[in-house]
Enzyme design. Structure first.
Site, mmCIF file in Angstrom:
data_model
loop_
_atom_site.group_PDB
_atom_site.id
_atom_site.type_symbol
_atom_site.label_atom_id
_atom_site.label_comp_id
_atom_site.label_asym_id
_atom_site.label_seq_id
_atom_site.Cartn_x
_atom_site.Cartn_y
_atom_site.Cartn_z
ATOM 1 N N ILE A 71 -54.853 -12.431 59.899
ATOM 2 C CA ILE A 71 -55.200 -11.074 60.314
ATOM 3 C C ILE A 71 -54.259 -10.648 61.453
ATOM 4 O O ILE A 71 -53.790 -9.507 61.491
ATOM 5 C CB ILE A 71 -56.673 -11.008 60.797
ATOM 6 C CG1 ILE A 71 -57.627 -11.654 59.784
ATOM 7 C CG2 ILE A 71 -57.084 -9.598 61.152
ATOM 8 C CD1 ILE A 71 -58.041 -10.834 58.616
ATOM 9 N N LEU A 73 -54.952 -10.561 64.771
ATOM 10 C CA LEU A 73 -55.637 -9.971 65.924
ATOM 11 C C LEU A 73 -55.358 -8.485 66.142
ATOM 12 O O LEU A 73 -54.998 -8.068 67.244
ATOM 13 C CB LEU A 73 -55.301 -10.762 67.198
ATOM 14 C CG LEU A 73 -55.554 -12.274 67.111
ATOM 15 C CD1 LEU A 73 -55.000 -12.977 68.342
ATOM 16 C CD2 LEU A 73 -57.027 -12.576 66.959
ATOM 17 N N ASN A 99 -63.964 -11.453 74.318
ATOM 18 C CA ASN A 99 -62.890 -12.435 74.096
ATOM 19 C C ASN A 99 -61.553 -11.741 74.367
ATOM 20 O O ASN A 99 -61.283 -10.672 73.824
ATOM 21 C CB ASN A 99 -62.996 -12.929 72.640
ATOM 22 C CG ASN A 99 -61.890 -13.884 72.239
ATOM 23 O OD1 ASN A 99 -60.712 -13.568 72.328
ATOM 24 N ND2 ASN A 99 -62.266 -15.054 71.751
ATOM 25 N N CYS A 130 -52.607 -18.365 71.768
ATOM 26 C CA CYS A 130 -51.641 -17.278 71.889
ATOM 27 C C CYS A 130 -50.334 -17.827 72.438
ATOM 28 O O CYS A 130 -50.344 -18.553 73.440
ATOM 29 C CB CYS A 130 -52.180 -16.221 72.842
ATOM 30 S SG CYS A 130 -51.032 -14.854 73.039
ATOM 31 N N ASN A 191 -61.099 -23.196 67.247
ATOM 32 C CA ASN A 191 -60.483 -22.038 66.632
ATOM 33 C C ASN A 191 -59.901 -22.514 65.283
ATOM 34 O O ASN A 191 -60.075 -23.671 64.909
ATOM 35 C CB ASN A 191 -59.397 -21.482 67.574
ATOM 36 C CG ASN A 191 -59.209 -19.985 67.381
ATOM 37 O OD1 ASN A 191 -59.257 -19.485 66.248
ATOM 38 N ND2 ASN A 191 -58.986 -19.270 68.466
ATOM 39 N N THR A 192 -59.208 -21.661 64.581
ATOM 40 C CA THR A 192 -58.708 -22.037 63.254
ATOM 41 C C THR A 192 -57.523 -23.002 63.346
ATOM 42 O O THR A 192 -56.787 -23.012 64.338
ATOM 43 C CB THR A 192 -58.279 -20.784 62.484
ATOM 44 O OG1 THR A 192 -57.343 -20.063 63.283
ATOM 45 C CG2 THR A 192 -59.460 -19.882 62.183
ATOM 46 N N GLY A 216 -63.863 -22.290 57.954
ATOM 47 C CA GLY A 216 -64.905 -22.531 56.954
ATOM 48 C C GLY A 216 -65.222 -24.011 56.795
ATOM 49 O O GLY A 216 -64.734 -24.851 57.560
ATOM 50 N N GLY A 243 -67.034 -24.100 60.382
ATOM 51 C CA GLY A 243 -67.636 -24.401 59.090
ATOM 52 C C GLY A 243 -69.144 -24.456 59.058
ATOM 53 O O GLY A 243 -69.714 -25.016 58.122
HETATM 54 C C1 LIG Z 1 -61.104 -13.555 59.760
HETATM 55 C C2 LIG Z 1 -61.177 -14.293 61.067
HETATM 56 C C3 LIG Z 1 -60.863 -13.640 62.255
HETATM 57 C C4 LIG Z 1 -60.911 -14.329 63.472
HETATM 58 N N1 LIG Z 1 -60.610 -13.673 64.624
HETATM 59 C C5 LIG Z 1 -60.665 -14.324 65.806
HETATM 60 C C6 LIG Z 1 -60.397 -13.636 67.021
HETATM 61 O O1 LIG Z 1 -60.157 -12.415 67.056
HETATM 62 N N2 LIG Z 1 -60.422 -14.360 68.176
HETATM 63 C C7 LIG Z 1 -60.742 -15.696 68.206
HETATM 64 O O2 LIG Z 1 -60.765 -16.282 69.298
HETATM 65 N N3 LIG Z 1 -61.053 -16.359 67.079
HETATM 66 C C8 LIG Z 1 -61.010 -15.713 65.886
HETATM 67 N N4 LIG Z 1 -61.337 -16.376 64.736
HETATM 68 C C9 LIG Z 1 -61.767 -17.799 64.781
HETATM 69 C C10 LIG Z 1 -63.293 -17.935 64.714
HETATM 70 O O3 LIG Z 1 -63.926 -17.304 65.809
HETATM 71 C C11 LIG Z 1 -63.711 -19.429 64.672
HETATM 72 O O4 LIG Z 1 -63.234 -20.068 65.841
HETATM 73 C C12 LIG Z 1 -63.157 -20.174 63.453
HETATM 74 O O5 LIG Z 1 -63.089 -19.338 62.321
HETATM 75 C C13 LIG Z 1 -63.975 -21.438 63.103
HETATM 76 O O6 LIG Z 1 -65.296 -21.127 62.741
HETATM 77 P P1 LIG Z 1 -65.766 -20.919 61.190
HETATM 78 O O7 LIG Z 1 -65.220 -22.081 60.409
HETATM 79 O O8 LIG Z 1 -67.264 -20.860 61.227
HETATM 80 O O9 LIG Z 1 -65.165 -19.624 60.723
HETATM 81 C C14 LIG Z 1 -61.288 -15.704 63.497
HETATM 82 C C15 LIG Z 1 -61.617 -16.341 62.292
HETATM 83 C C16 LIG Z 1 -61.580 -15.667 61.088
HETATM 84 C C17 LIG Z 1 -61.949 -16.386 59.820
#
Ligand SMILES: Cc1cc2nc3c(=O)[nH]c(=O)nc-3n(C[C@H](O)[C@H](O)[C@H](O)COP(=O)(O)O)c2cc1C
Length: 297
Positions: A71, A73, A99, A130, A191-192, A216, A243
């Protein structure tokens, strides 16, 4: 009631930044959403100092167990957020966590100072995923860069500062310890994880950003391991995520040392899943814990 850095929360489940658009959800589900808001606190998507367009499309790749997003940000920047989003988000029935992210210490400082002054904001979350313009590396991969950043911004706001760690660091627990030493009040993770997909025909990267962030169920065991590792190194509370789809996944993160759990990707499949996860978790927390079976000799 749960005490998280002095903030009283109804239950353990909040949202992961960027994965639940509360303003759009209110349009879709109506005011009923506010009466039964699924999260005990709301975390905004990342806000940067200047507006960002985000990455070119395509921005998503679906996996068997999650997705990769690129995406990038997109957001309205500080001024746009203060003028348009903050008034709406401050009407939510739960505390608001904003955030923020910047590519220099001064950018982050400006954001922390601005949100630190706003009564509508209960706490700040600092997204360390970042690139630092000085080094080209993400702030959060390096304990020294992280400590320098946190030390710089910590005195600028009188609100809890949550540091959101990146799982792409060599040693996330060392980064967490550095952030705690510099004055962070809490950690959130994970985070991802960086990932990639190829276009089925052209064999070029599918995502407009080249690579993206994997989230996920696929990342759940990594989240659990990193939460446990960080919990063994810091004393501050932890928001665990990665996840979570069911109450049992949330319980795992709590048992690994988290105080709160955040739900991210699952909200894309089931927008109000957090209410179900809270119900499931509450039931599990109320059940007697089984003793581990003694070793059979
Ligand atoms: C589509 C999407 C957008 C995200 N945007 C942000 C963001 O703007 N800032 C941030 O710190 N993390 C962002 N994340 C990370 C999530 O907050 C989270 O840390 C990560 O997806 C792991 O959790 P999950 O597996 O439950 O999704 C984003 C994740 C996804 C999937």
């Amino acid at each position: 009631m749960i005490d998280f850095c002095g903030i009283r929360l109804e239950h353990e489940v909040i949202n992961g930044s960027g994965t639940f658009d509360a303003i759009a959800a209110q349009r879709a589900f109506g005011d009923e959403l506010l009466e039964r808001f699924p999260f005990s606190a709301f975390v905004s998507k990342t806000v940067t100092l200047e507006p960002r367009q985000g990455n070119p499309p395509p921005r998503l790749w679906e996996l068997g167990a999650g997705m990769i997003n690129s995406i990038g940000l997109p957001n309205k920047g500080l001024r746009g957020y203060l003028a348009e989003d903050l008034p709406k988000l401050s009407e939510l029935p739960v505390p608001l966590i904003v955030n923020v992210m910047g590519s220099t210490r001064d950018e982050v400082a400006a954001l922390v100072r601005a949100f630190g002054e706003r009564d509508e904001v209960a706490a700040l979350e600092l997204n360390l995923s970042c690139p630092n313009v000085k080094t080209g590396l993400d702030f959060g991969v390096d304990p020294i860069a992280t400590a320098g950043l946190v030390e710089h911004v910590r005195p600028l706001a009188d609100k809890p500062l949550i540091v959101k760690l990146t799982p792409n660091a060599g040693d996330p627990a060392a980064v967490a310890a550095a952030a705690e030493g510099a004055g962070a009040d809490a950690m959130s993770l994970i985070n991802t994880l960086r990932g990639m997909a190829l276009h089925p025909h052209t064999r070029e990267p599918w995502l407009g950003g080249g690579t993206g962030g994997v989230s996920g169920p696929a990342i759940r065991p990594i989240a659990l391991a990193q939460v446990a590792q960080v919990a063994s190194r810091v004393r501050v509370p932890i928001v665990g995520m990665g996840g979570v789809q069911r109450g049992a996944d949330a319980l795992d993160l709590l048992d690994a040392g988290a105080t709160l759990v955040a739900v991210g990707t699952e909200s894309f499949r089931e927008p109000l899943c957090a209410s179900r996860i809270v119900r499931e978790l509450t039931q599990l927390l109320g059940e007697p814990r089984l003793e581990a079976p003694s070793t059979v000799r």
